[in-house]
Scaffold this motif. Structure first.
Motif, PDB file in Angstrom:
ATOM      1  N   ILE A  33      43.076 -18.839 -17.933  1.00 49.85           N
ATOM      2  CA  ILE A  33      43.479 -18.618 -16.363  1.00 49.85           C
ATOM      3  C   ILE A  33      41.888 -19.014 -15.852  1.00 49.85           C
ATOM      4  O   ILE A  33      42.091 -19.767 -14.870  1.00 49.85           O
ATOM      5  CB  ILE A  33      43.413 -17.172 -16.184  1.00 49.85           C
ATOM      6  CG1 ILE A  33      43.883 -17.165 -14.968  1.00 49.85           C
ATOM      7  CG2 ILE A  33      42.527 -16.302 -17.056  1.00 49.85           C
ATOM      8  CD1 ILE A  33      45.096 -17.574 -14.394  1.00 49.85           C
ATOM      9  N   ASP A  34      40.991 -19.035 -16.551  1.00 43.45           N
ATOM     10  CA  ASP A  34      39.595 -19.454 -15.790  1.00 43.45           C
ATOM     11  C   ASP A  34      39.421 -21.162 -15.893  1.00 43.45           C
ATOM     12  O   ASP A  34      38.812 -21.618 -15.316  1.00 43.45           O
ATOM     13  CB  ASP A  34      38.266 -18.838 -16.522  1.00 43.45           C
ATOM     14  CG  ASP A  34      38.017 -17.400 -15.987  1.00 43.45           C
ATOM     15  OD1 ASP A  34      38.838 -17.057 -14.739  1.00 43.45           O
ATOM     16  OD2 ASP A  34      37.546 -16.775 -16.708  1.00 43.45           O
TER      17      ASP A  34
ATOM     18  N   VAL B 204      41.827 -23.092 -15.321  1.00 44.86           N
ATOM     19  CA  VAL B 204      42.888 -23.769 -14.636  1.00 44.86           C
ATOM     20  C   VAL B 204      41.901 -24.516 -13.680  1.00 44.86           C
ATOM     21  O   VAL B 204      41.186 -23.970 -13.120  1.00 44.86           O
ATOM     22  CB  VAL B 204      44.036 -22.771 -14.088  1.00 44.86           C
ATOM     23  CG1 VAL B 204      44.698 -23.637 -13.051  1.00 44.86           C
ATOM     24  CG2 VAL B 204      45.042 -22.241 -14.938  1.00 44.86           C
TER      25      VAL B 204
ATOM     26  N   PRO C 221      48.432 -24.642 -14.008  1.00 44.33           N
ATOM     27  CA  PRO C 221      49.002 -23.029 -14.234  1.00 44.33           C
ATOM     28  C   PRO C 221      49.973 -23.095 -15.440  1.00 44.33           C
ATOM     29  O   PRO C 221      49.772 -22.080 -16.255  1.00 44.33           O
ATOM     30  CB  PRO C 221      49.697 -22.761 -12.804  1.00 44.33           C
ATOM     31  CG  PRO C 221      49.208 -23.667 -11.922  1.00 44.33           C
ATOM     32  CD  PRO C 221      48.866 -24.900 -12.377  1.00 44.33           C
ATOM     33  N   HIS C 222      50.736 -24.058 -15.683  1.00 39.54           N
ATOM     34  CA  HIS C 222      51.557 -23.875 -16.661  1.00 39.54           C
ATOM     35  C   HIS C 222      50.889 -24.283 -18.154  1.00 39.54           C
ATOM     36  O   HIS C 222      51.381 -23.781 -18.862  1.00 39.54           O
ATOM     37  CB  HIS C 222      52.629 -25.076 -16.560  1.00 39.54           C
ATOM     38  CG  HIS C 222      52.385 -26.453 -15.976  1.00 39.54           C
ATOM     39  ND1 HIS C 222      51.595 -27.341 -16.923  1.00 39.54           N
ATOM     40  CD2 HIS C 222      52.261 -27.061 -14.836  1.00 39.54           C
ATOM     41  CE1 HIS C 222      51.255 -28.356 -16.166  1.00 39.54           C
ATOM     42  NE2 HIS C 222      51.331 -28.188 -15.007  1.00 39.54           N
ATOM     43  N   ASP C 223      49.811 -24.947 -18.102  1.00 39.85           N
ATOM     44  CA  ASP C 223      48.940 -25.077 -19.459  1.00 39.85           C
ATOM     45  C   ASP C 223      48.452 -23.738 -19.568  1.00 39.85           C
ATOM     46  O   ASP C 223      48.391 -23.508 -20.980  1.00 39.85           O
ATOM     47  CB  ASP C 223      47.969 -26.049 -18.926  1.00 39.85           C
ATOM     48  CG  ASP C 223      48.668 -27.691 -18.869  1.00 39.85           C
ATOM     49  OD1 ASP C 223      49.535 -27.851 -19.663  1.00 39.85           O
ATOM     50  OD2 ASP C 223      47.949 -28.253 -17.863  1.00 39.85           O
TER      51      ASP C 223
ATOM     52  N   GLY D 277      49.890 -20.867 -19.067  1.00 41.81           N
ATOM     53  CA  GLY D 277      51.063 -20.295 -19.751  1.00 41.81           C
ATOM     54  C   GLY D 277      51.160 -20.491 -20.894  1.00 41.81           C
ATOM     55  O   GLY D 277      51.317 -20.003 -22.030  1.00 41.81           O
ATOM     56  N   LEU D 278      51.269 -22.042 -21.351  1.00 37.43           N
ATOM     57  CA  LEU D 278      51.406 -22.364 -22.671  1.00 37.43           C
ATOM     58  C   LEU D 278      50.494 -22.088 -23.477  1.00 37.43           C
ATOM     59  O   LEU D 278      50.742 -21.648 -24.840  1.00 37.43           O
ATOM     60  CB  LEU D 278      51.359 -24.014 -22.500  1.00 37.43           C
ATOM     61  CG  LEU D 278      51.313 -25.046 -24.013  1.00 37.43           C
ATOM     62  CD1 LEU D 278      52.490 -24.577 -24.800  1.00 37.43           C
ATOM     63  CD2 LEU D 278      51.167 -26.285 -23.711  1.00 37.43           C
TER      64      LEU D 278
ATOM     65  N   LEU E 248      48.392 -19.299 -23.542  1.00 36.78           N
ATOM     66  CA  LEU E 248      48.495 -17.786 -23.791  1.00 36.78           C
ATOM     67  C   LEU E 248      49.735 -17.577 -24.560  1.00 36.78           C
ATOM     68  O   LEU E 248      49.672 -16.802 -25.636  1.00 36.78           O
ATOM     69  CB  LEU E 248      48.418 -17.123 -22.413  1.00 36.78           C
ATOM     70  CG  LEU E 248      47.176 -17.104 -21.712  1.00 36.78           C
ATOM     71  CD1 LEU E 248      47.365 -17.097 -20.042  1.00 36.78           C
ATOM     72  CD2 LEU E 248      46.091 -16.395 -22.330  1.00 36.78           C
ATOM     73  N   MET E 249      50.819 -18.310 -24.333  1.00 31.87           N
ATOM     74  CA  MET E 249      52.037 -18.076 -25.157  1.00 31.87           C
ATOM     75  C   MET E 249      51.755 -18.401 -26.578  1.00 31.87           C
ATOM     76  O   MET E 249      52.400 -18.028 -27.443  1.00 31.87           O
ATOM     77  CB  MET E 249      52.986 -19.277 -24.671  1.00 31.87           C
ATOM     78  CG  MET E 249      54.437 -18.963 -24.999  1.00 31.87           C
ATOM     79  SD  MET E 249      55.363 -17.552 -24.621  1.00 31.87           S
ATOM     80  CE  MET E 249      56.656 -17.484 -25.680  1.00 31.87           C
ATOM     81  N   ALA E 250      50.846 -19.473 -26.844  1.00 27.20           N
ATOM     82  CA  ALA E 250      50.489 -19.825 -28.374  1.00 27.20           C
ATOM     83  C   ALA E 250      49.564 -19.054 -28.952  1.00 27.20           C
ATOM     84  O   ALA E 250      48.996 -19.344 -29.972  1.00 27.20           O
ATOM     85  CB  ALA E 250      49.979 -21.469 -27.979  1.00 27.20           C
ATOM     86  N   GLY E 251      49.075 -17.907 -28.131  1.00 23.00           N
ATOM     87  CA  GLY E 251      48.123 -16.918 -28.695  1.00 23.00           C
ATOM     88  C   GLY E 251      46.557 -17.465 -28.584  1.00 23.00           C
ATOM     89  O   GLY E 251      45.669 -17.005 -29.247  1.00 23.00           O
TER      90      GLY E 251
END
Lengths: 420, 420
Positions: free
Chosen positions: B44-45, B47, B168-170, B172-173, B175-178
């Motif tokens: 998030i930082d 982005v 922003p979508h990156d 998400g990606l 964080l989704m990938a852990g």
């Protein structure tokens, strides 16, 4: 098993209701949501926000006749016939003094034109000569290199229109014009409620980890502020309570929008106020919904799967938040007509977002869809083609409108490069 | 009067030195400036910043076989022949339990595929029947509505490339990938020195009021942070001292770049370190310059007139700051080939920025130039055509590359609208 809207029970799965078309969903948003009130802001605080009213020039710009070049202020008539072969000598007066016949005084760009002068000879065509003289080697006409009082903008005329999304250069313009405060739409206050996972995480990350931060950045882009972001158990009663929390301008509920076991976002919204639309004919994002809390605050239901969350935000929630900001509700991407080098397939009955990659300056090809690879499609795409409900796809060689991502810095074929 | 670079005296005006071409100025910037070091940042930082190294998937995505629809997990072979006219009855096991022959269990999208099952029948094609049964009305094949472990991305494969400007979508990606931390280029530390006005203000606002806030927002857009912004008297010694202040990644000096009386930015830079380029063949912005302080920090000299300040930033300082960020140095505008409906005039020998207005979906026409109306041209333009040094302009009907402004919300003809 096909139950009526808003009365669904979350203890057993349900079949899909009919999906609402995107145009109808947009109409609902546009009818519900008006731009927020204006507040007085400094030009620098207003950058990234929208003007609520036109800004009018409080005074002439320039405020007086000004030099538009560094040089010698002269009376144009005194330079008649001056050339490299016929330098004209003038008496040099102290910096900025009133100009008498056959005299000159040096001024800098932006300074007031000295009294008596009507033109500037730029520095390249004038040179100092001795202690108090100068030589002019070009003939100038009255008004040369002079900006007349009010020639850029007249007092009382429009400087920027209402609805203008303010960029850094607009702040410069406003401050230059002596405007200290402007009426800008205030930032929207957005509450984000993330519903808990239905099962324990099976991987390192979960949709719940991803959606909150992703939405925060998208909301900020659209002039919104996340005033609260909370996790709530995926429980109908708990979610109904969360929907009754103190007012904000809009609430986003994330996750639990499906019709599977435990999904209760729609039911909770019906309990808390009004479920107006359940399911929108978009892909990704078809379990999205919308309605209002008991006190009338608009609520958008976003799916939890990150790719669906992203696109339901862009196509629905983002539109609502951009409307609150007074901005254009259109997608905030640059778009461009390009040719697809391969067929793009779309399901009829859904507005479908199809990721594409740029392969040359005006050609694209599809990359694996959201259905196939989830949010990874975002990493592989340079942009998107959005095919309407009635479309089954477009054939190879067709012209399509591509919405381009990431113009702010990646090594993408569509960013600007200046020829030099 | 034509003095050598870096030795100019500011107590008398000087003629212009030869201007350096934009390509040479870009070469100097590109040779001087390397991307800043990477630091570990949360997605998030990160982005709005740039990845310094490729990010590799730490595990398979999905981590296990997963349902991609809400529905009944079944053994595909048990559904052979199922249709609306021939519903197949299966025994319903408790939620998520292992699936035995001729049994089914409901699962939600994103959940692991229950042991024994190899396909999902979506909710629209299965209905509960009695207390512990269900009826399937469609035949599914093994793998239907199932995402296999690693099918979206395999452990160890590339998730995002080095140089990626993160959206922003990156986040998400990732964080989704852990992924909790990524190597992102740090934000550049920028010092801005505004030189004092040469004369008292004649209007309500001055260039000094406008340039600082405008530059702050531009620098932030380019992943920079203004660590210090100060006003310094337009005095050679004072400016030389300001150039020796504590280190930053780059220094911008604003104003005093001309060759008029009191202009001393070039001379101060020569005193403090090295004046490499004095004057660049760009319009607006031709008095811009560049060099280095005594300790090697790059310095860009920007004109004080706001329109010239803006364009010298975009074409020179912005390129340097985007390079520090590891981003593409290209202009951060979307560009598009359009037709000009009127002739666009340009001065030969200068790379000229010509403001244009969109008149239809692929047509533009020039609006009054920066020379005529100053920074007000920014308010009247939808974009810019940049004509190279060798050009005298382009004729009516020519195709030109238009760099479009303000895609984020104004009512401009080039923003995206989704057909629905």
């Amino acid at each position: 098993l096909h139950e009526r809207k808003g009365t669904g029970r979350e203890d057993q799965p349900r079949a899909s209701p009919g999906r609402t078309g995107l145009a109808v969903a947009h109409q609902w948003i546009d009818r519900q949501i008006e731009p927020l009130a204006a507040e007085s802001a400094s030009p620098i605080d207003a950058v990234g926000r929208v003007l609520a009213e036109p800004v009018v020039a409080p005074s002439d710009l320039p405020p007086v006749d000004q030099a538009t070049a560094d040089g010698a202020a002269v009376r144009a008539e005194d330079t008649v016939g001056a050339s490299t072969y016929n330098p004209v000598g003038l008496r040099l007066l102290p910096f900025g003094e009133a100009v008498l016949p056959f005299c000159a005084t040096f001024v800098n760009i932006g300074q007031p034109l000295p009294r008596g002068a009507d033109a500037i000879v730029p520095l390249d065509h004038v040179s100092a000569k001795g202690a108090d003289g100068c030589e002019v080697i070009d003939t100038v006409a009255a008004g040369d290199h002079v900006a007349r009082k009010g020639s850029q903008i007249e007092s009382g005329s429009s400087l920027l229109p209402a609805g203008r999304w303010l960029g850094p250069h607009d702040a410069g313009l406003l401050l230059m014009a002596g405007i200290a405060r402007v009426p800008a739409r205030r930032r929207s206050r957005v509450r984000v409620v993330l519903t808990g996972p239905r099962v324990e995480s099976t991987g390192a990350g979960t949709a719940q980890d991803a959606d909150g931060p992703m939405l925060k950045r998208l909301i900020e882009r659209d002039c919104g502020t996340v005033v609260e972001q909370r996790h709530v158990e995926r429980d109908r009663a708990a979610l109904t309570v969360a929907l009754s929390a103190p007012r904000s301008d809009i609430v986003l509920i994330v996750g639990g929008t499906g019709r599977g076991l435990g999904d209760c976002a729609s039911a909770a919204l019906a309990d808390a106020g009004e479920l107006a639309i359940e399911g929108v004919a978009i892909n990704p994002g078809e379990t999205a919904g919308m309605g209002r809390t008991g006190v009338g605050t608009p609520v958008i239901l976003l799916p939890g799967v990150p790719s669906a969350c992203f696109w339901a935000y862009e196509l629905l929630a983002g539109r609502a938040i951009r409307r609150l900001a007074g901005a254009s509700p259109a997608l905030p991407y640059a778009s461009k007509e390009m040719r697809t080098h391969r067929k793009i397939v779309s399901r009829i009955g859904l507005t479908e977002v199809c990721p594409v990659r740029c392969i040359d300056v005006d050609g694209v090809e599809p990359v694996p869809s959201f259905a196939a690879v989830g949010i990874i499609a975002m990493a592989q795409a340079d942009g998107f083609v959005i095919l309407p409900e009635g479309s089954e796809g477009v054939s190879e060689g067709s012209t399509v409108t591509v919405h381009l991502m990431g113009i702010c810095g990646t090594h993408r074929p569509h960013t600007s490069e200046v020829a030099s």
